[in-house]
Design a protein around this motif. Structure first.
Motif, PDB file in Angstrom:
ATOM      1  N   ASN A  78       3.356  14.122 -13.162  1.00 51.29           N
ATOM      2  CA  ASN A  78       3.281  12.974 -12.259  1.00 51.29           C
ATOM      3  C   ASN A  78       2.748  13.445 -10.923  1.00 51.29           C
ATOM      4  OD1 ASN A  78       4.430  10.900 -13.875  1.00 51.29           O
ATOM      5  ND2 ASN A  78       6.402  11.924 -13.624  1.00 51.29           N
ATOM      6  N   ILE A  79       1.666  12.876 -10.495  1.00 54.77           N
ATOM      7  CA  ILE A  79       1.151  13.200  -9.167  1.00 54.77           C
ATOM      8  C   ILE A  79       1.296  11.964  -8.296  1.00 54.77           C
ATOM      9  CG2 ILE A  79      -0.828  13.941  -7.807  1.00 54.77           C
ATOM     10  CD1 ILE A  79      -1.927  15.148 -10.445  1.00 54.77           C
ATOM     11  N   ARG A  80       2.060  12.113  -7.254  1.00 51.95           N
ATOM     12  CA  ARG A  80       2.190  11.005  -6.308  1.00 51.95           C
ATOM     13  C   ARG A  80       1.330  11.316  -5.089  1.00 51.95           C
ATOM     14  NH1 ARG A  80       7.314  11.835  -8.540  1.00 51.95           N
ATOM     15  NH2 ARG A  80       7.564  13.533  -7.068  1.00 51.95           N
ATOM     16  N   THR A  81       0.671  10.321  -4.598  1.00 51.43           N
ATOM     17  CA  THR A  81      -0.215  10.522  -3.459  1.00 51.43           C
ATOM     18  C   THR A  81       0.366   9.817  -2.251  1.00 51.43           C
ATOM     19  OG1 THR A  81      -1.969  10.292  -5.078  1.00 51.43           O
ATOM     20  CG2 THR A  81      -2.642  10.473  -2.793  1.00 51.43           C
ATOM     21  N   VAL A  82       0.570  10.542  -1.186  1.00 55.16           N
ATOM     22  CA  VAL A  82       0.986   9.887   0.050  1.00 55.16           C
ATOM     23  C   VAL A  82      -0.019  10.260   1.137  1.00 55.16           C
ATOM     24  CG1 VAL A  82       3.436   9.875  -0.523  1.00 55.16           C
ATOM     25  CG2 VAL A  82       2.506  11.747   0.808  1.00 55.16           C
ATOM     26  N   PHE A  83      -0.060   9.463   2.164  1.00 62.47           N
ATOM     27  CA  PHE A  83      -0.991   9.787   3.237  1.00 62.47           C
ATOM     28  C   PHE A  83      -0.270   9.859   4.557  1.00 62.47           C
ATOM     29  CE2 PHE A  83      -0.906   5.180   3.332  1.00 62.47           C
ATOM     30  CZ  PHE A  83      -0.793   4.934   4.676  1.00 62.47           C
ATOM     31  N   GLY A  84      -0.903  10.515   5.484  1.00 59.13           N
ATOM     32  CA  GLY A  84      -0.390  10.558   6.843  1.00 59.13           C
ATOM     33  C   GLY A  84      -1.522  10.270   7.804  1.00 59.13           C
ATOM     34  N   ILE A  85      -1.150   9.903   9.013  1.00 59.17           N
ATOM     35  CA  ILE A  85      -2.151   9.708  10.064  1.00 59.17           C
ATOM     36  C   ILE A  85      -1.710  10.572  11.234  1.00 59.17           C
ATOM     37  CG2 ILE A  85      -3.117   8.064  11.737  1.00 59.17           C
ATOM     38  CD1 ILE A  85      -2.706   5.856   9.641  1.00 59.17           C
ATOM     39  N   SER A  86      -2.643  11.336  11.796  1.00 51.40           N
ATOM     40  CA  SER A  86      -2.274  12.116  12.972  1.00 51.40           C
ATOM     41  C   SER A  86      -3.102  11.668  14.169  1.00 51.40           C
ATOM     42  CB  SER A  86      -2.471  13.612  12.719  1.00 51.40           C
ATOM     43  OG  SER A  86      -3.806  13.992  12.927  1.00 51.40           O
TER      44      SER A  86
END
Lengths: 270, 168
Positions: free
Chosen positions: A149-157
């Motif tokens: 299972n690959i979960r993708t999350v994102f961030g903003i800097s």
């Protein structure tokens, strides 16, 4: 000799056709500068998705490579100073319903310990994944198999910059080159000097005898952070009719209105 | 009479030119300075088998799946997809994508599979060309590094990849 058939691993990767567990995130503004007597600033975040989401807020440290890529670091480079040691911020974790917004407050502290020049860290907003019942989906696991299972999350800097005392910067543009293949690509080097970062915009103008000047390129928000002295930058130019890239000239202008730093360079195309 | 007409014409022309000035002096509404990201699709490698020697499975930003080594690709399970993020920023704005060099997918047997994120539809630095309300669709692909059957025995492997969109 092998007494078992070729070992087969079944790798079943489950598809996530619909993603509702993650929030969509909007951050405003895109950069924060403490100048002069500024003691506190605000950043707004909003959940623009359709599901309630949690966001974690932290500081992250970056150095910028010469090609503009961000490289995460733990210790400052020579000549680099982090703002995170001098900032308090709250809250650090926020749960937001759809279309709900929250203000993050940043407050400068221990300013007496700061010396002249620039400090920089990056405020990092990350959508926290929900601990959903993944185990249920994993039941599809084969006897001799692997499931992934690959979960993708994102961030903003966004950068948070603190300037103390008298700061200034100068820029110069060098090594202009134009490559016209499928589309015209302009490459150049920005040289920065002084004790302040620059954050400016490029405007590229095509000039030829007997023709009106045409703006063929615009890029906003290119920075060169302290302590870096050089940034290599490549960007595509617009292909406009009646522009002959074998004659005339290209004028490249870089301007940081806040740092009052600007530079112009011309590339003769003959 | 003709003189009067001319005067009237001059007066009208003056009025028009003044009204033009007024229009020019009007300020443009402020441009919103924000950034917005949403996840539209996860990275999915589909189904495949791995033999003794290990190998790699790659899904690039176009969704094309390739392999090296002791790997057989299967058309089972879910669709093969690159990750997709929608990024909203003002046109002409530069955004940088960053992430760790590789991600660990940890198995319930304690073993690890490594995933490298290495394919971007826009490059790692991209300049938004669309209007602020139109998303920039960013497709991201990667490569799974699969060890041999000892290094990666059967089991459940899971992990999270975090992609950061940096504002300068």
């Amino acid at each position: 000799m092998r007494n078992s058939p070729k070992f087969l691993l079944f790798l079943l990767l489950f598809s996530f056709l619909k993603i509702t567990a993650q929030g969509d995130l909007m951050v405003m503004p895109k950069r924060v500068i403490f100048d002069g007597n500024d003691r506190s600033k605000e950043v707004n975040i909003a959940n623009t998705g359709t599901d309630t989401a949690t966001y974690a807020i932290s500081f992250i440290q970056y150095k910028m490579a010469e090609d503009g890529n961000f490289i995460q670091i733990e210790e400052p480079e020579e000549g680099q100073r982090f703002t995170s040691d001098y900032l308090r911020y709250y809250p650090r974790r926020v749960s937001l319903a759809p279309n709900e917004a929250q203000t993050i407050r940043l407050q400068l502290s221990k300013t007496g310990e700061m010396t002249e020049g620039e400090y920089r860290s990056h405020l990092y907003f990350r959508a926290v994944e929900k601990q959903t019942a993944l185990a249920k989906e994993d039941l599809q696991k084969e006897e001799d198999g692997i499931s992934i299972n690959i979960r993708t999350v994102f961030g903003i800097s966004i950068p948070v910059i603190v300037r103390r005392g008298s700061t200034a910067a100068e820029v110069e543009l060098k090594n202009l080159q134009l490559k016209v293949e499928e589309s015209p690509l302009l490459s150049l080097d920005i040289f920065r000097s002084g004790n302040q970062s620059v954050y400016g915009n490029f405007t590229v103008t095509y000039k030829a005898k007997g023709q009106p000047e045409v703006v063929i390129g615009k890029v906003n928000g290119i920075s060169v952070y302290t302590p870096n002295e050089k940034r290599h930058f490549i960007f595509p130019l617009q292909t406009v009719e009646n522009i002959d890239f074998t004659k005339g000239s290209i004028e490249v202008h870089y301007e940081d209105p806040k740092a009052k730093a600007s530079a112009t360079a011309t590339l003769e195309l003959n | 009479m003709k003189q009067l007409k001319n005067l009237l014409l001059i007066f009208v022309l003056l009025l028009i030119s003044f009204s033009g000035n007024v229009v020019k002096a009007q300020e443009l509404p402020p441009i919103p300075v924000d950034v917005q990201v949403s996840t539209e699709q996860f990275l999915n490698f589909g189904a495949f088998t791995v033999g003794d020697a290990g190998g790699t499975v790659n899904v690039d930003h176009t969704g094309t799946r390739t392999w090296t080594g002791d790997v057989t690709l299967l058309n089972l399970g879910g669709p093969v997809t690159p990750a997709l993020f929608d990024v909203y920023v003002n046109p002409g704005t530069l955004v940088t994508i960053s992430h760790p060099a590789s991600f660990e997918l940890l198995g319930d047997n304690g073993n690890k599979i490594y995933l490298e994120v290495n394919s971007y539809s826009t490059g790692q630095n991209f300049i938004s060309t669309s209007a602020a309300e139109v998303p920039n669709s960013i497709y991201i692909g990667g490569t799974l590094q699969l060890g041999n059957s000892q290094a990666n025995p059967p089991g459940k492997y899971s992990g999270t990849i975090t992609i950061t969109f940096n504002q300068q």
